[in-house]
Design a protein around this motif. Structure first.
Motif, PDB file in Angstrom:
ATOM      1  N   GLU A   1     -24.694 -38.070  27.427  1.00  0.00           N
ATOM      2  CA  GLU A   1     -24.234 -36.707  27.675  1.00  0.00           C
ATOM      3  C   GLU A   1     -23.814 -36.023  26.377  1.00  0.00           C
ATOM      4  OE1 GLU A   1     -21.530 -35.186  31.106  1.00  0.00           O
ATOM      5  OE2 GLU A   1     -20.176 -35.574  29.415  1.00  0.00           O
ATOM      6  N   GLN A   2     -23.110 -36.747  25.533  1.00  0.00           N
ATOM      7  CA  GLN A   2     -22.716 -36.185  24.242  1.00  0.00           C
ATOM      8  C   GLN A   2     -23.940 -35.772  23.432  1.00  0.00           C
ATOM      9  OE1 GLN A   2     -19.820 -39.692  23.667  1.00  0.00           O
ATOM     10  NE2 GLN A   2     -19.114 -38.222  22.127  1.00  0.00           N
ATOM     11  N   ARG A   3     -24.930 -36.645  23.396  1.00  0.00           N
ATOM     12  CA  ARG A   3     -26.140 -36.346  22.622  1.00  0.00           C
ATOM     13  C   ARG A   3     -26.872 -35.128  23.184  1.00  0.00           C
ATOM     14  NH1 ARG A   3     -30.287 -40.980  20.906  1.00  0.00           N
ATOM     15  NH2 ARG A   3     -29.253 -40.681  18.894  1.00  0.00           N
ATOM     16  N   THR A   4     -26.980 -35.057  24.503  1.00  0.00           N
ATOM     17  CA  THR A   4     -27.671 -33.929  25.135  1.00  0.00           C
ATOM     18  C   THR A   4     -26.984 -32.609  24.797  1.00  0.00           C
ATOM     19  OG1 THR A   4     -28.478 -35.284  26.984  1.00  0.00           O
ATOM     20  CG2 THR A   4     -28.345 -32.907  27.340  1.00  0.00           C
ATOM     21  N   ILE A   5     -25.656 -32.575  24.936  1.00  0.00           N
ATOM     22  CA  ILE A   5     -24.900 -31.348  24.679  1.00  0.00           C
ATOM     23  C   ILE A   5     -24.922 -30.992  23.191  1.00  0.00           C
ATOM     24  CG2 ILE A   5     -22.584 -30.331  24.735  1.00  0.00           C
ATOM     25  CD1 ILE A   5     -22.096 -31.995  27.289  1.00  0.00           C
ATOM     26  N   GLY A   6     -24.751 -31.996  22.348  1.00  0.00           N
ATOM     27  CA  GLY A   6     -24.736 -31.758  20.908  1.00  0.00           C
ATOM     28  C   GLY A   6     -26.048 -31.216  20.402  1.00  0.00           C
ATOM     29  N   ARG A   7     -27.155 -31.814  20.835  1.00  0.00           N
ATOM     30  CA  ARG A   7     -28.473 -31.338  20.395  1.00  0.00           C
ATOM     31  C   ARG A   7     -28.753 -29.930  20.915  1.00  0.00           C
ATOM     32  NH1 ARG A   7     -32.737 -36.439  20.781  1.00  0.00           N
ATOM     33  NH2 ARG A   7     -31.896 -37.634  19.017  1.00  0.00           N
ATOM     34  N   ALA A   8     -28.350 -29.671  22.161  1.00  0.00           N
ATOM     35  CA  ALA A   8     -28.563 -28.337  22.729  1.00  0.00           C
ATOM     36  C   ALA A   8     -27.797 -27.276  21.939  1.00  0.00           C
ATOM     37  CB  ALA A   8     -28.139 -28.321  24.200  1.00  0.00           C
ATOM     38  N   ALA A   9     -26.612 -27.628  21.464  1.00  0.00           N
ATOM     39  CA  ALA A   9     -25.804 -26.679  20.682  1.00  0.00           C
ATOM     40  C   ALA A   9     -26.488 -26.346  19.355  1.00  0.00           C
ATOM     41  CB  ALA A   9     -24.410 -27.250  20.436  1.00  0.00           C
ATOM     42  N   ILE A  10     -27.074 -27.348  18.715  1.00  0.00           N
ATOM     43  CA  ILE A  10     -27.803 -27.099  17.465  1.00  0.00           C
ATOM     44  C   ILE A  10     -29.013 -26.212  17.739  1.00  0.00           C
ATOM     45  CG2 ILE A  10     -29.135 -28.156  15.608  1.00  0.00           C
ATOM     46  CD1 ILE A  10     -26.192 -28.713  15.316  1.00  0.00           C
ATOM     47  N   LYS A  11     -29.731 -26.501  18.825  1.00  0.00           N
ATOM     48  CA  LYS A  11     -30.898 -25.696  19.181  1.00  0.00           C
ATOM     49  C   LYS A  11     -30.498 -24.257  19.509  1.00  0.00           C
ATOM     50  CE  LYS A  11     -33.662 -29.525  21.038  1.00  0.00           C
ATOM     51  NZ  LYS A  11     -34.258 -30.106  22.281  1.00  0.00           N
ATOM     52  N   ALA A  12     -29.292 -24.092  20.051  1.00  0.00           N
ATOM     53  CA  ALA A  12     -28.813 -22.758  20.411  1.00  0.00           C
ATOM     54  C   ALA A  12     -28.384 -21.950  19.189  1.00  0.00           C
ATOM     55  CB  ALA A  12     -27.649 -22.867  21.399  1.00  0.00           C
ATOM     56  N   GLY A  13     -28.295 -22.612  18.027  1.00  0.00           N
ATOM     57  CA  GLY A  13     -27.983 -21.889  16.804  1.00  0.00           C
ATOM     58  C   GLY A  13     -26.692 -22.271  16.115  1.00  0.00           C
ATOM     59  N   ALA A  14     -25.952 -23.249  16.651  1.00  0.00           N
ATOM     60  CA  ALA A  14     -24.751 -23.705  15.953  1.00  0.00           C
ATOM     61  C   ALA A  14     -25.145 -24.354  14.635  1.00  0.00           C
ATOM     62  CB  ALA A  14     -23.962 -24.694  16.812  1.00  0.00           C
ATOM     63  N   ASP A  15     -24.357 -24.122  13.600  1.00  0.00           N
ATOM     64  CA  ASP A  15     -24.667 -24.684  12.282  1.00  0.00           C
ATOM     65  C   ASP A  15     -24.153 -26.105  12.120  1.00  0.00           C
ATOM     66  OD1 ASP A  15     -25.987 -22.398  10.939  1.00  0.00           O
ATOM     67  OD2 ASP A  15     -24.090 -21.415  11.399  1.00  0.00           O
TER      68      ASP A  15
END
Length: 399
Positions: A274-288
């Motif tokens: 779950e951590q990996r899924t959320i973390g990767r999605a945040a990067i894809k969404a544009g978080a630096d």
């Protein structure tokens, strides 16, 4: 005769006023020269290779009427440098990220002699971050996870641990050069909605930028805007979309966006799917960059799409534990090259720390790990990490 007199009167008044004005000007000139002569009589004594400023500047300081010429010049230099910094692109911007921070303790812990509150009373508020203060003060912004409340509220939720401290504990952060906090965690509501509102109000009153739980925060310095968002478990279907937050922060002019997540399992050193899924999605969404908290111990780092997911930094200043079993943690020193409308990929420096310099008990004062512990903690983090085999740790310049 009356008509003739009325014609001459304006001429007489005009001449008289001219003479009065001239006389007044002479008087003012004489008084002005006298004042200047009095105050400049001792201003400059030239002694070969230096000029001593005395006279008027010292008189002004003694009377509390102003500042010295050197101070005025220094202030002008600072203003000019700030303006130059704001107008020069690209520029380097460094953020320090720290883990779980609880300023205060529980009702039960406050009964102990070694509780956080007693140490605060004995050592003072500057004590807790003094081991890291120079590190925090040498960056552009420091962001930590604020896990607890600052409130006088007495009505609390029924749970195992309810953390709180008084409003003035916000000074601990400002004295430690902490500029921003995330409040999206499982202790923000320890004392209900009122406790949460008090906490945010007290932090903001101290000048701290608050973000998390739907509240976006923006820190600005030298023309650089850092946008912050954060969320806490539970996550619906193990996912979290922050694209709307990122869009809002970009539209507000933020060149850097940091996403914080309170996630994972306490005292589990491997990160979850779950951590990996959320973390990767945040990067894809544009978080630096993505920073994680909650496990209270270090977890690994994942290099992903030219950025990093910091799954857990561990604790920082943590008043909720009088004798921590695991004393390892780390700070993430993240440096960005920033342009007017975006930033380059971050450069990461992992800074291993210990929660206290003590072997037993705690003084709630984290310190940078010594060489032996630093190497051990760094290896521990890399062993738990993903896609980090080629990672070369940045160098921590003098601070």
């Amino acid at each position: 005769a009356e008509a003739e007199g009325s014609r001459k009167l304006p001429h007489v008044r005009k001449v008289t006023l001219q003479w009065c004005a001239a006389l007044a000007a002479c008087v003012c000139l004489l008084l002005g020269w006298g004042f200047i002569a009095q105050h400049l009589s001792g201003i400059a004594d030239y002694t070969g290779d230096e000029t001593k400023v005395t006279g008027a500047a010292e008189t002004a300081q003694a009377d509390g009427a102003g500042i010295s010429l050197s101070e005025m010049a220094a202030a002008q230099d600072v203003q000019q440098q700030e303006q130059q910094n704001a107008d020069t692109w690209p520029k380097t911007f460094t953020v320090t990220l720290g883990g779980d921070t609880t300023l205060g303790s529980t009702d039960d812990l406050r009964k102990r002699d070694d509780c956080f509150e007693n140490v605060a009373a004995e050592k003072g508020y500057g004590w807790f971050f003094s081991g890291l203060e120079s590190l925090f003060a040498s960056d552009d912004m420091t962001l930590i996870n604020f896990e607890g409340t600052l409130t006088d509220e007495t009505s609390k939720k029924q749970k195992l641990y309810n953390f709180k401290g008084p409003a003035e504990y916000a000074d601990i952060l400002t004295l430690g050069s902490v500029e921003a906090v995330n409040v999206a965690n499982n202790h923000t509501l320890d004392y209900g909605q009122q406790g949460k509102e008090d906490t945010i109000a007290n932090l903001e009153a101290a000048g701290i930028i608050v973000s998390g739980g739907g509240q976006l925060g923006i820190f600005e310095k030298d023309g650089v805007k850092v946008g912050m968002t954060g969320y806490c478990f539970p996550y619906k279907d193990g996912k979290k979309d922050i694209s709307a937050d990122v869009k809002a922060l970009r539209e507000a002019g933020c060149q850097i966006v940091i996403a914080s997540f309170h996630w994972g399992s306490e005292y589990r050193d491997d990160f979850t799917g779950e951590q990996r899924t959320i973390g990767r999605a945040a990067i894809k969404a544009g978080a630096d960059i993505v920073v994680g908290t909650h496990p209270h111990i270090v977890q690994g780092i994942e290099a992903y799409q030219d950025s990093y997911i910091l799954y857990s930094l561990g604790n920082l200043v943590f008043g909720g534990n009088v004798d921590p079993d695991d004393r390892d943690a780390y700070l993430a020193r993240v440096t960005f090259t920033v342009y007017e409308d975006h930033c380059d990929a971050p450069e990461l420096t992992v800074v291993p720390i210990r929660l206290t310099a003590l072997d037993k008990g705690t003084d709630y004062r984290p310190v940078v790990a010594d060489e032996t512990d630093s190497e051990r903690i760094f290896k521990r983090i890399l062993k738990l990490s993903s896609n980090m085999s080629d990672f070369v740790n940045g160098e921590l310049s003098a601070y």
